[in-house]
Write an enzyme that holds these catalytic residues in place. Structure first.
Site, PDB file in Angstrom:
ATOM      1  N   ASN A 372       0.838  -1.201   0.000  1.00 49.79           N
ATOM      2  CA  ASN A 372       0.000   0.000   0.000  1.00 49.79           C
ATOM      3  C   ASN A 372       0.874   1.252   0.000  1.00 49.79           C
ATOM      4  O   ASN A 372       0.888   2.042   0.930  1.00 49.79           O
ATOM      5  CB  ASN A 372      -0.930  -0.018   1.218  1.00 49.79           C
ATOM      6  CG  ASN A 372      -2.030   1.018   1.120  1.00 49.79           C
ATOM      7  OD1 ASN A 372      -2.033   1.999   1.861  1.00 49.79           O
ATOM      8  ND2 ASN A 372      -2.950   0.824   0.203  1.00 49.79           N
ATOM      9  N   ARG A 417      -1.173   4.910   1.325  1.00 47.89           N
ATOM     10  CA  ARG A 417      -2.182   5.234   0.307  1.00 47.89           C
ATOM     11  C   ARG A 417      -3.570   5.284   0.914  1.00 47.89           C
ATOM     12  O   ARG A 417      -4.363   6.166   0.604  1.00 47.89           O
ATOM     13  CB  ARG A 417      -2.151   4.234  -0.850  1.00 47.89           C
ATOM     14  CG  ARG A 417      -3.030   4.689  -2.035  1.00 47.89           C
ATOM     15  CD  ARG A 417      -3.014   3.712  -3.192  1.00 47.89           C
ATOM     16  NE  ARG A 417      -3.675   4.283  -4.368  1.00 47.89           N
ATOM     17  CZ  ARG A 417      -4.987   4.254  -4.604  1.00 47.89           C
ATOM     18  NH1 ARG A 417      -5.801   3.700  -3.706  1.00 47.89           N
ATOM     19  NH2 ARG A 417      -5.499   4.791  -5.693  1.00 47.89           N
ATOM     20  N   CYS A 418      -3.877   4.345   1.794  1.00 51.79           N
ATOM     21  CA  CYS A 418      -5.194   4.332   2.443  1.00 51.79           C
ATOM     22  C   CYS A 418      -5.433   5.610   3.251  1.00 51.79           C
ATOM     23  O   CYS A 418      -6.568   6.071   3.361  1.00 51.79           O
ATOM     24  CB  CYS A 418      -5.308   3.138   3.388  1.00 51.79           C
ATOM     25  SG  CYS A 418      -5.413   1.539   2.579  1.00 51.79           S
ATOM     26  N   MET A 419      -4.364   6.168   3.848  1.00 51.96           N
ATOM     27  CA  MET A 419      -4.512   7.311   4.746  1.00 51.96           C
ATOM     28  C   MET A 419      -4.548   8.656   4.019  1.00 51.96           C
ATOM     29  O   MET A 419      -4.526   9.695   4.674  1.00 51.96           O
ATOM     30  CB  MET A 419      -3.367   7.328   5.760  1.00 51.96           C
ATOM     31  CG  MET A 419      -3.378   6.171   6.725  1.00 51.96           C
ATOM     32  SD  MET A 419      -2.208   6.399   8.092  1.00 51.96           S
ATOM     33  CE  MET A 419      -0.654   6.503   7.198  1.00 51.96           C
TER      34      MET A 419
END
Length: 431
Positions: A372, A417-419
């Protein structure tokens, strides 16, 4: 400005609009263009409102230690700033959207309705409680969750006595909010505002709806909404990857349905320059919940990939193009490498395996979001420091790696990337 934990958060400057030379406040034509503006959500008291009994309901496997999680997140935000990105905070953007009384009232009513309260004593008490607050305090309170002990009901609500009598919250906290990637995803000069899979997260995208419609930075600026949140079928931003200015990849996953993929494709084909959407089917499980947990773009011709999705080099994919009379054409393919070469017009590609494909290291580092990665420029990424084998592989392949500390943030099951929700990237130079 101090947030609810007493730590300084920068003031939002709604009228100090930085479009970095673009005509729209949203401009994302790749995964890898130089990152110029991004939306984050710093973990707050919603994390401390997790308990062992509520973790499963709220989609957590563990409880992060908030003070350290905040320090780690601040380090992440500073890394982005140090590399030229403007950092905006979701809670400030939402508060700046709710300054007008009528809009604030409507937002509270919708939030309460989506939290299960349509009328009655508790609905009225919650509405009065929230509307008495200033917008930022109100937004933070909703995000943190409201306990039954926070409100003094003049008389007992029979529903509270009979339903979930031992459950401590009237409004559930939203601990997943620090993963700003999922509730909405920027594509071109617009975005999808997502109907999320699980009830624990569905209210999150309501903040983005009000930001786009009412925040001075975005309202009346021509921002396209490729798909709104008022659907039954599910999609989340971790499955949406902008590969170029005309190619999207969308995961068909635990969190995104094929119907939602086709809906996004249809709207993009009709109203934008996008002419190709690649649907990639990944295992429907918690360890690989989104496409970006197993596959990310990090350079013109380089990608991270979790080896377990490859199945001997084969994976189910569908290439969608616009057809005649508004129809969509679809072609089934199974060779990921060849499909990416074709749609990106690259003669060679470099797929960099998580954990160097080691049968023990790869699944461990993938669980800790080794795949990620967040690209902040072509060939330049932000990663968790804990995934040291994957990070060394990236460096061996010529990638510039910025490691961020990650002992507590990673407990939420999401990486850099998620954050992050990028909203402006520079266009790519022709390679």
């Amino acid at each position: 400005m101090h947030n609810s934990t007493g730590v300084i958060i920068p003031e939002s400057h709604a009228n100090d609009v930085k479009n970095f030379g673009f005509s729209s406040p949203i401009h994302i034509t790749s995964e890898i263009g130089k990152l110029r503006s991004v939306i984050l959500k710093r973990p707050g008291r919603e994390i401390e409102n997790l308990t062992p009994d509520t973790m499963s309901r709220l989609l957590f496997d563990d409880i992060p230690y908030l003070p350290i999680a905040q320090k780690e997140h601040d380090y992440f935000a500073q890394t982005l700033k140090d590399n030229g990105a403007e950092v905006l905070y979701l809670e400030n953007l939402a508060a700046d959207s709710l300054n007008e009384g009528e809009i604030k009232n409507e937002f509270v009513e919708r939030m309460l309705q989506e939290s299960g309260f349509k009328d009655g004593l508790t609905y009225s008490a919650l509405k009065e409680y929230l509307l008495a607050m200033e917008p930022l305090q109100m937004v933070n309170t909703i995000m943190e969750g409201i306990r039954k002990t926070d409100i003094d009901l003049n008389c007992k609500d029979l529903r509270l006595l009979s339903e979930d009598a031992d459950y401590p919250f009237l409004l559930d906290p939203m601990p997943n909010l620090y993963f700003t990637r999922d509730p909405a995803a920027a594509i071109g000069e617009g975005l999808s505002i997502n109907h999320m899979t699980y009830a624990a997260r569905r209210r999150e995208s309501l903040f983005m709806e009000y930001i786009i419609n009412h925040n001075p930075r975005f309202a009346n600026q021509g921002v396209q909404v490729w798909r709104n949140r008022n659907h039954a079928t599910r999609i989340e931003g971790g499955d949406e990857l902008v590969l170029s200015d005309h190619v999207m990849a969308i995961g068909i996953s635990q969190r995104t349905s094929a119907d939602a993929l086709e809906d996004i494709a249809r709207n993009l084909f009709s109203n934008s320059n996008y002419d190709t959407v690649v649907g990639i089917k990944i295992p429907h499980n918690h360890a690989m919940m989104h496409l970006d947990t197993v596959f990310t773009m990090i350079n013109y011709n380089q990608f991270t990939v979790h080896p377990q999705i490859m199945n001997g080099g084969k994976i189910d994919m569908w290439i969608l193009h616009p057809g005649q009379d508004g129809r969509i054409t679809s072609e089934h393919r199974t060779d990921l490498l060849e499909v990416l070469k074709e749609v990106l017009h690259q003669s060679e590609l470099d797929l960099i395996p998580t954990g160097n494909s080691d049968p023990i290291v790869a699944p461990r580092e993938q669980w800790n979001d080794g795949s990620n990665t967040l690209a902040i420029a072509p060939g330049e990424v932000v990663t968790y420091d804990r995934n040291y084998v994957s990070n060394e592989m990236l460096r061996e392949h010529g990638i510039l790696v910025h490691e961020v500390i990650s002992s507590e943030l990673s407990r939420g099951r999401g990486g850099p990337r998620c954050m992050s929700m990028p909203i402006i990237r520079e266009d790519l130079e022709t390679n």
